[in-house]
Design an enzyme around this catalytic site. Structure first.
Site, PDB file in Angstrom:
ATOM      1  N   ASP A 118       0.807  -1.225   0.000  1.00 38.52           N
ATOM      2  CA  ASP A 118       0.000   0.000   0.000  1.00 38.52           C
ATOM      3  C   ASP A 118       0.836   1.270   0.000  1.00 38.52           C
ATOM      4  OD1 ASP A 118      -2.269  -1.625   0.132  1.00 38.52           O
ATOM      5  OD2 ASP A 118      -2.205  -1.660   2.325  1.00 38.52           O
TER       6      ASP A 118
ATOM      7  N   LYS B 240       1.853   2.099  -5.086  1.00 40.28           N
ATOM      8  CA  LYS B 240       2.431   1.529  -6.308  1.00 40.28           C
ATOM      9  C   LYS B 240       1.559   1.830  -7.533  1.00 40.28           C
ATOM     10  CE  LYS B 240       2.359  -2.471  -4.343  1.00 40.28           C
ATOM     11  NZ  LYS B 240       2.009  -2.069  -2.973  1.00 40.28           N
TER      12      LYS B 240
ATOM     13  N   GLY C 201      -4.573  -4.237  -3.809  1.00 38.87           N
ATOM     14  CA  GLY C 201      -5.566  -3.195  -4.088  1.00 38.87           C
ATOM     15  C   GLY C 201      -4.794  -1.962  -4.477  1.00 38.87           C
ATOM     16  N   HIS C 202      -4.777  -1.626  -5.761  1.00 40.14           N
ATOM     17  CA  HIS C 202      -3.986  -0.490  -6.257  1.00 40.14           C
ATOM     18  C   HIS C 202      -4.936   0.626  -6.695  1.00 40.14           C
ATOM     19  CE1 HIS C 202      -0.357  -3.325  -7.227  1.00 40.14           C
ATOM     20  NE2 HIS C 202      -0.747  -3.365  -5.971  1.00 40.14           N
TER      21      HIS C 202
ATOM     22  N   GLN D  60       1.922  -6.034  -3.273  1.00 39.12           N
ATOM     23  CA  GLN D  60       2.425  -6.210  -1.893  1.00 39.12           C
ATOM     24  C   GLN D  60       3.709  -5.392  -1.687  1.00 39.12           C
ATOM     25  OE1 GLN D  60       1.271  -9.398  -3.604  1.00 39.12           O
ATOM     26  NE2 GLN D  60      -0.584  -8.513  -2.807  1.00 39.12           N
TER      27      GLN D  60
HETATM   28  P1  GDP Z   1      -0.775   0.382  -3.529  1.00 43.42           P
HETATM   29  O1  GDP Z   1      -1.396  -0.885  -3.072  1.00 43.42           O
HETATM   30  O2  GDP Z   1       0.695   0.429  -3.255  1.00 43.42           O
HETATM   31  O3  GDP Z   1      -1.080   0.719  -4.972  1.00 43.42           O
HETATM   32  O4  GDP Z   1      -1.408   1.540  -2.627  1.00 43.42           O
HETATM   33  P2  GDP Z   1      -2.982   1.697  -2.241  1.00 43.42           P
HETATM   34  O5  GDP Z   1      -3.708   2.191  -3.441  1.00 43.42           O
HETATM   35  O6  GDP Z   1      -3.492   0.482  -1.563  1.00 43.42           O
HETATM   36  O7  GDP Z   1      -2.888   2.806  -1.094  1.00 43.42           O
HETATM   37  C1  GDP Z   1      -2.380   4.074  -1.335  1.00 43.42           C
HETATM   38  C2  GDP Z   1      -3.473   5.103  -1.034  1.00 43.42           C
HETATM   39  O8  GDP Z   1      -2.884   6.379  -0.918  1.00 43.42           O
HETATM   40  C3  GDP Z   1      -4.504   5.253  -2.145  1.00 43.42           C
HETATM   41  O9  GDP Z   1      -5.742   5.603  -1.593  1.00 43.42           O
HETATM   42  C4  GDP Z   1      -3.940   6.381  -2.994  1.00 43.42           C
HETATM   43  O10 GDP Z   1      -4.926   7.090  -3.738  1.00 43.42           O
HETATM   44  C5  GDP Z   1      -3.371   7.261  -1.925  1.00 43.42           C
HETATM   45  N1  GDP Z   1      -2.218   8.060  -2.312  1.00 43.42           N
HETATM   46  C6  GDP Z   1      -1.172   7.738  -3.115  1.00 43.42           C
HETATM   47  N2  GDP Z   1      -0.260   8.736  -3.123  1.00 43.42           N
HETATM   48  C7  GDP Z   1      -0.749   9.692  -2.296  1.00 43.42           C
HETATM   49  C8  GDP Z   1      -0.239  10.952  -1.842  1.00 43.42           C
HETATM   50  O11 GDP Z   1       0.843  11.391  -2.200  1.00 43.42           O
HETATM   51  N3  GDP Z   1      -1.012  11.633  -0.932  1.00 43.42           N
HETATM   52  C9  GDP Z   1      -2.214  11.184  -0.498  1.00 43.42           C
HETATM   53  N4  GDP Z   1      -2.885  11.910   0.389  1.00 43.42           N
HETATM   54  N5  GDP Z   1      -2.705  10.016  -0.897  1.00 43.42           N
HETATM   55  C10 GDP Z   1      -1.977   9.277  -1.774  1.00 43.42           C
HETATM   56  P1  IMO Z   2      -0.961  -4.128  -2.200  1.00 41.53           P
HETATM   57  O1  IMO Z   2      -0.519  -4.667  -3.554  1.00 41.53           O
HETATM   58  C1  IMO Z   2      -0.920  -4.584   2.142  1.00 41.53           C
HETATM   59  C2  IMO Z   2      -0.876  -8.693   3.671  1.00 41.53           C
HETATM   60  C3  IMO Z   2      -2.110  -9.142   4.417  1.00 41.53           C
HETATM   61  C4  IMO Z   2      -1.478 -10.090   5.419  1.00 41.53           C
HETATM   62  C5  IMO Z   2      -0.390 -10.763   4.594  1.00 41.53           C
HETATM   63  C6  IMO Z   2      -0.786 -12.115   4.011  1.00 41.53           C
HETATM   64  O2  IMO Z   2      -2.245  -3.399  -2.253  1.00 41.53           O
HETATM   65  O3  IMO Z   2       0.158  -3.365  -1.601  1.00 41.53           O
HETATM   66  P2  IMO Z   2      -2.351 -12.795   1.975  1.00 41.53           P
HETATM   67  O4  IMO Z   2      -3.804 -12.555   1.735  1.00 41.53           O
HETATM   68  O5  IMO Z   2      -1.459 -12.223   0.923  1.00 41.53           O
HETATM   69  O6  IMO Z   2      -2.037 -14.238   2.257  1.00 41.53           O
HETATM   70  O7  IMO Z   2      -2.034 -12.021   3.355  1.00 41.53           O
HETATM   71  O8  IMO Z   2      -0.096  -9.871   3.526  1.00 41.53           O
HETATM   72  N1  IMO Z   2      -1.140  -8.160   2.305  1.00 41.53           N
HETATM   73  C7  IMO Z   2      -1.104  -6.859   1.993  1.00 41.53           C
HETATM   74  N2  IMO Z   2      -0.923  -5.773   2.780  1.00 41.53           N
HETATM   75  N3  IMO Z   2      -1.086  -4.445   0.795  1.00 41.53           N
HETATM   76  C8  IMO Z   2      -1.227  -5.533  -0.007  1.00 41.53           C
HETATM   77  O9  IMO Z   2      -1.245  -5.469  -1.343  1.00 41.53           O
HETATM   78  C9  IMO Z   2      -1.283  -6.807   0.605  1.00 41.53           C
HETATM   79  N4  IMO Z   2      -1.453  -8.057   0.132  1.00 41.53           N
HETATM   80  C10 IMO Z   2      -1.339  -8.884   1.188  1.00 41.53           C
HETATM   81  O10 IMO Z   2      -2.753  -8.052   5.045  1.00 41.53           O
HETATM   82  O11 IMO Z   2      -0.844  -9.375   6.440  1.00 41.53           O
HETATM   83 MG    MG Z   3      -2.914  -1.540  -1.800  1.00 39.39          MG
END
Ligand code: GDP
Ligand code: IMO
Ligand code: MG
Length: 429
Positions: free
Chosen positions: A13, A16, A40-41, A225
């Protein structure tokens, strides 16, 4: 032969999806190489927010071909729902735009049920998985009893394979975990239908990538991840069941290291983690709530896939150093710098102390990690809204210092500084 690998440098998270979206504007291909719909991206473009689980973040760019590589585990039901959801929103998701590797393994209802049953059985020792069947699907792959996407070209054979696989899983679910049987008569026709829908997308994606490389096309390998969730280099056993690090991109797409141009590590300006396991820089009090947010904003620290509140902490350079080493990072992207505007002073962990001595390497053993004391340096905050910054000179001096401190300590250039979730809210440096 430019492949740029983008990996999460922390526990997932990191943003990415948001950085991949920036890179995708000059890419020909965006390829996912590991994980499944545990990811979840998020991509924010004005009012449009896309939350992608399986489909690479390049899908929002018209000219980009998206690849789900052999290292990914794919739940066909989730893939179809995601395709339909994107199509309803006007995105083109035809087989010319999305290719699924014939070597990718399939996640079934049996894997999802087992993931849940195993977590329940673990009780206090649960990992806190996303319950998407990821672990059981990779277990079957390693045990050489998995079902691969290539079998979907023959829907009947595929549905038969799933039916006998479910028979075996039913034994486990019932005898070992005291769970209900999955109704195979009900499930089989669903898999017949999934195969009919998905088969046209299934192909030899490694061959596509090799052809693209010979034509000097730009390829982004989009990690899911993060490094500390890596099966080997993460905080085992509180990890996922795949290799989110740069090495995973090679195996998960079928390419060699000589094709790689850059390895980009994405890190938040602080740290977050979902699920269980040690977290040396975790903040539990009021500062934690301020970093996490209340859930009112889409970017607040609540899981994109599960909605769970994320645990949060200060930036940890012991983690980033470990990431730089195991991934061979060439540069960094720092996201969510805007969130730190709320703090007058910002601690950064520069290393861990164990029994009074500074550790040189990130510990592999969790009991050691639990005993580590973070060594903090306090940096002054900037107490100013930075979400409108677009150039380096727009950032307050203390925000520049924060970034420079990370870059100098890590000895890595920071090429992107994200100051908000929107596509435009970025400073290139
Ligand atoms: P990922 O799994 O690495 O793609 O990240 P996620 O999408 O799960 O979580 C990142 C969250 O932060 C999302 O809700 C993005 O829209 C948000 N986000 C990304 N960059 C920024 C930033 O620079 N500032 C803020 N406030 N939110 C951001
Ligand atoms: P993105 O791509 C954050 C964590 C789960 C748990 C561990 C194992 O959005 O960054 P799993 O279901 O993979 O067997 O769970 O890994 N986990 C993540 N945490 N972002 C993710 O993906 C994750 N995918 C798995 O919360 O701790
Ligand atoms: Mg994510």
């Amino acid at each position: 032969m430019p492949v740029d690998i983008l990996v999460g440098a922390q526990w997932g998270d990191e943003g990415k999806g948001r950085i991949t979206d920036l890179l995708a504007s000059s890419a020909d291909f965006v390829a996912r190489f590991s994980g499944g719909d545990n990811a979840g991206h998020t991509i924010s473009i004005g009012k449009d927010i896309f939350k992608l689980h399986l489909i690479p973040s390049g899908i929002v760019h018209r000219g980009v071909t998206c690849i789900i590589g052999n290292g990914v585990v794919v739940n066909p039901k989730v893939l179809i729902e995601e395709l339909e959801g994107l199509s309803r929103r006007g995105l083109e998701v035809s087989q010319t735009r999305l290719k699924l590797s014939d070597r990718a393994h399939v996640i079934t209802t049996g894997h999802v049920a087992l993931d849940q049953a195993i977590e329940i059985a673990k009780g206090q020792n649960a990992i806190g998985t996303t319950k998407r069947g990821i672990g059981p699907a990779y277990t079957d792959k390693a045990a050489r009893i998995g079902i691969r996407a290539g079998l979907m070209s023959n829907p009947t054979e595929f549905a038969d394979a799933v039916a006998s696989h479910l028979e075996e899983k039913n034994q486990l679910l019932n005898r070992l975990f005291d769970q209900d049987y999955i109704d195979i008569k009900e499930e089989r026709p669903k898999y017949l239908e999934y195969a009919r829908i998905i088969a046209p997308f299934v192909t030899n994606t490694s061959a596509i990538i090799h052809d693209a490389l010979s034509l000097d096309k730009n390829i982004i390998a989009e990690g899911a991840q993060g490094t500390l969730l890596d099966l080997d280099h993460g905080t085992y056993p509180f990890v996922t069941s795949s290799w989110p690090t740069s090495a995973g991109a090679l195996g998960g797409l079928g390419i060699g290291p000589s094709s790689v141009r850059r390895v980009i590590g994405v890190a938040k300006a602080f740290t977050s983690r979902v699920g269980e396991g040690p977290f040396p820089c975790e903040i539990l009090g009021e500062d934690g709530t301020r970093l996490r947010g209340t859930g009112e904003n889409p970017w607040d620290e609540f899981g994109t896939t599960t909605g769970r509140p994320r645990r949060v902490g200060w930036l940890d350079l012991a983690i980033l150093r470990h990431s730089a080493l195991v991934n061979g990072l060439t540069e960094l992207a720092i996201t969510k710098l805007d969130i730190l505007s709320a703090f007058a002073e910002i601690p950064i962990c520069v290393g861990y102390r164990l029994d009074g001595k500074m550790l040189r390497h990130f510990p592999s053993d969790l009991r050691t990690l639990e005993r580590c004391q973070p060594d903090y340096v306090q940096l002054p905050g900037w107490s100013k809204d930075i979400t409108g910054a677009r150039r380096w000179s727009d950032l307050p001096t203390n925000a520049q210092r924060y970034i420079e401190f990370i870059s100098d300590t890590m000895n890595l250039p920071i090429r992107w500084i994200s100051v908000g979730p929107d596509r435009e809210q970025v400073v290139y440096s």
